[in-house]
Every structure is written in structure tokens, then in C-alpha cells.
Design an enzyme around this catalytic site. Structure first.
Site, PDB file in Angstrom:
ATOM      1  N   PRO A 198       0.850  -1.198   0.000  1.00  0.00           N
ATOM      2  CA  PRO A 198       0.000   0.000   0.000  1.00  0.00           C
ATOM      3  C   PRO A 198       0.882   1.243   0.000  1.00  0.00           C
ATOM      4  CG  PRO A 198       0.072  -1.006   2.199  1.00  0.00           C
ATOM      5  CD  PRO A 198       0.851  -1.900   1.294  1.00  0.00           C
TER       6      PRO A 198
ATOM      7  N   CYS B 127       2.297   2.541   9.884  1.00  0.00           N
ATOM      8  CA  CYS B 127       2.620   3.874   9.359  1.00  0.00           C
ATOM      9  C   CYS B 127       3.268   4.717  10.450  1.00  0.00           C
ATOM     10  CB  CYS B 127       1.367   4.574   8.840  1.00  0.00           C
ATOM     11  SG  CYS B 127       1.707   6.251   8.257  1.00  0.00           S
TER      12      CYS B 127
ATOM     13  N   LYS C  41      -0.531  -5.101   9.064  1.00  0.00           N
ATOM     14  CA  LYS C  41       0.837  -4.768   8.663  1.00  0.00           C
ATOM     15  C   LYS C  41       1.465  -3.998   9.815  1.00  0.00           C
ATOM     16  CE  LYS C  41       3.503  -2.737   4.846  1.00  0.00           C
ATOM     17  NZ  LYS C  41       4.287  -1.668   5.475  1.00  0.00           N
TER      18      LYS C  41
ATOM     19  N   HIS D  11       7.142  -5.140   8.542  1.00  0.00           N
ATOM     20  CA  HIS D  11       8.199  -4.245   8.057  1.00  0.00           C
ATOM     21  C   HIS D  11       9.301  -4.296   9.117  1.00  0.00           C
ATOM     22  CE1 HIS D  11       9.952  -0.801   5.909  1.00  0.00           C
ATOM     23  NE2 HIS D  11      10.386  -0.465   7.114  1.00  0.00           N
TER      24      HIS D  11
ATOM     25  N   ASP E 236      13.055  -2.640   1.955  1.00  0.00           N
ATOM     26  CA  ASP E 236      14.296  -2.573   1.162  1.00  0.00           C
ATOM     27  C   ASP E 236      14.478  -3.694   0.147  1.00  0.00           C
ATOM     28  OD1 ASP E 236      15.115  -0.215   2.146  1.00  0.00           O
ATOM     29  OD2 ASP E 236      16.876  -0.948   3.205  1.00  0.00           O
TER      30      ASP E 236
ATOM     31  N   ARG F  20       8.862   0.796  -2.799  1.00  0.00           N
ATOM     32  CA  ARG F  20       9.673   1.654  -3.686  1.00  0.00           C
ATOM     33  C   ARG F  20      10.331   0.874  -4.832  1.00  0.00           C
ATOM     34  NH1 ARG F  20      11.189   4.366   1.286  1.00  0.00           N
ATOM     35  NH2 ARG F  20      12.982   2.989   1.390  1.00  0.00           N
TER      36      ARG F  20
END
Length: 315
Positions: free
Chosen positions: A31, A114, A156, A184, A216, A239
């Protein structure tokens, strides 16, 4: 709200858990605020992405406002399996949001990762990793109020400095009926520090539900390495996919045909110029010189971008 999905919803919905039972590493598009919208999801699905998430949507706004629903959530019959990610801090609000998307999506995800200041100050995102009972309650509520047993409910998270607390959170969520957990591998404070893949492995070994590793991952080789390091069942990329939407298909950098596909899809979906252009800036980052970037990045209209791509890449 949902493009052309209403009339086809019955036959199109999928069980995301089938992916985790396939024996293959599940390749997932994360997301991403502003970026993981329908047009981009359509693109990455063409290049071996198994599962896509929507950008994070604030559940309270979504439930309250038809305008928010229409602007935040669009899908179509090819956009499956699809997980809608919500920011929420109240069980019933999350349930209400889940009920709205249930006919059009394959699952929801609760954002507990987040780290942005606004999210944490509102009680959303990463601060939820310090409220395991609340997370457990939210998962259990959605589980009990959504009739479809194939509808996934995932979370998440980020990790704690003290990993025991993270394992405790995950075990509580598992007991409440969570489908899988994406980890994460950084704490709330960490931004660009190395990802703690060893922590993801410890969490994986402590659980009996699927665990997804995130952080990453930039190439298909990274996917394989992180799978090997963590034993995770799935790998989520953010990313890395922005820079190369064809990454999961094994391309080292964005191929020209992927740029062509993006142009076709974005124009077909009526993607706003800024978003259309930004995606191309990311995709062309590795394949353009500094001088070319200077020219391309300041283009200010779709026609100027199309002319540039035609002149330089034959797109």
C-alpha cells in the site's frame, strides 16, 4: 466507487489465502499513498505481481463520506486478488468499512505500521503495535461480522525494540483470527537503517499463519534472498516496484514495453497528469542520464511527455 465491478463481483472474488498455499513465494505490491491506485495495480499485475493492496484509507472518513469512498476506492473485474488497507482505531468503524468493500475486494488490512506523525497523533498506524488488545479486538470484530469466510483480515506492523512484544502482538492477532501478518523489519524510529530480517525470521518461527516480509527489496534477487533469510511466505515491495514495475517478472530495470504499458493504462484510466508523470519519473530513474532527467522532470503536460517518450524511446 468501483468502476465496472458490481455486475461481475460474484465470479471475480478470490481467496487470497490460496496464494499462500501455492508453495510459491507470494509477490505483493505494498500500500503506497498516492501510488498503489488502480492504474498502477493493473500495470504490476501484468508483470507477475500476485497480490495488490490499495493505498491506506482512513476508515472513519470512508464510512462517513460517499465522496471519500468514490475518490479513495476504485477497482474493476481484473483487479484481483485485492486487499484494501485501512487506518482505524475503533473496531466497529473498521467493521463498517470492511462491510462496504467486502463485495468488491478480497480482504482488508489494518495499518499498524505507518510511522508518520499525523497518523500516530490520531491514534492510527504504528502506535497500534503498542495496543495488542485493541488490535486483537479489531481483528475479531471484523472476523465475526463479515459472513464470507474467504474474506481475508490481515495486519501490517513494524517491530518493537524488544522483539518479545512483537511476537506477543502477532500471537494475539493470530488467536483473534488474522489471516496473515506483514512485518516491516524496522522500528517506528527507524527510517533508512538496515532492515532487521533476523527479527522477521524469529516472528515467522513463532507463528503458524503466513508471514510477509517487507523492507528494502529492490530486485527479484532480493526477493529470493529475503525469502531465504526470513523463511517468509510472501514478500511485499513498495519503492522497488515504483522504480521498476516489472521487477517481479525478473527485469533488472524498467523495460521499454513496461513504459509503453503504463502510458496505455494510465491514459485509459484517466490518471491525473501529476500521478502519470511521477510514476514515469520513478520508472525512468535508472535508465536516464542527469541531463535527460532535467528535461523530463519539468515537463508539464501529457502531450509533452508523450512527445518526449516518442522521440527518445519510440513509445
Amino acid at each position: 466507487m468501483v468502476g465496472d465491478s458490481r455486475e461481475t463481483k460474484e465470479c471475480q472474488l478470490k481467496d487470497p489465502m490460496d496464494l499462500f498455499h501455492s508453495g510459491q513465494v507470494v509477490k505483493i505490491c505494498a500500500p503506497m499513498v498516492r501510488y498503489s491506485k488502480l492504474a498502477f495495480r493493473t500495470l504490476v499485475r501484468k508483470y507477475s505481481c500476485d497480490l495488490c493492496y490499495t493505498p491506506m484509507i482512513v476508515a472513519a472518513d470512508f464510512v462517513r463520506s460517499a465522496k471519500a469512498r468514490d475518490s479513495e476506492f476504485t477497482t474493476n473485474k481484473g483487479d484481483h486478488p485485492l486487499v484494501v488497507q485501512f487506518a482505524a482505531k475503533e473496531a466497529q468503524v473498521l467493521c463498517d468499512a470492511a462491510r462496504i468493500v467486502c463485495p468488491f475486494a478480497d480482504g482488508i488490512d489494518l495499518n499498524c505500521g505507518c510511522p508518520q506523525r499525523w497518523a500516530i497523533s490520531e491514534g492510527y498506524g504504528a502506535c497500534l503495535i503498542n495496543k495488542p488488545e485493541l488490535v486483537k479486538d479489531m481483528v475479531r470484530h471484523v472476523r465475526s461480522q463479515i459472513d464470507n469466510p474467504k474474506f481475508s483480515v490481515s495486519i501490517k506492523i513494524r517491530i518493537h525494540e524488544d522483539l518479545k512484544r512483537t511476537v506477543d502482538l502477532c500471537q494475539k492477532a493470530e488467536a483473534a483470527g488474522v489471516s496473515w501478518i506483514t512485518v516491516h523489519g524496522r522500528s517506528i524510529e527507524e527510517r533508512h537503517q538496515p532492515v532487521h530480517y533476523d527479527a522477521i525470521k524469529i516472528i515467522k518461527q513463532s507463528m503458524s499463519i503466513p508471514i510477509v516480509a517487507n523492507g528494502d527489496i529492490k530486485t527479484l534477487k532480493d526477493v529470493e534472498n529475503v525469502h531465504h533469510l526470513t523463511e517468509a511466505d510472501g514478500i511485499m515491495v513498495a519503492r522497488g516496484l515504483l522504480a521498476n514495475p516489472a521487477m517481479f517478472a525478473g527485469y533488472e530495470e524498467t523495460p521499454v514495453e513496461c513504459i509503453q504499458d503504463w502510458v496505455d493504462i494510465a491514459l485509459e484510466h484517466g490518471t491525473p497528469f501529476t500521478c502519470f508523470h511521477h510514476h514515469l519519473m520513478y520508472m525512468m530513474e535508472r535508465i536516464t542520464s542527469k541531463q535527460e532527467k532535467k528535461v523530463f522532470n519539468v515537463l508539464s503536460s501529457t502531450s509533452a511527455v508523450l512527445d518526449y517518450l516518442n522521440d527518445h524511446y519510440g513509445v
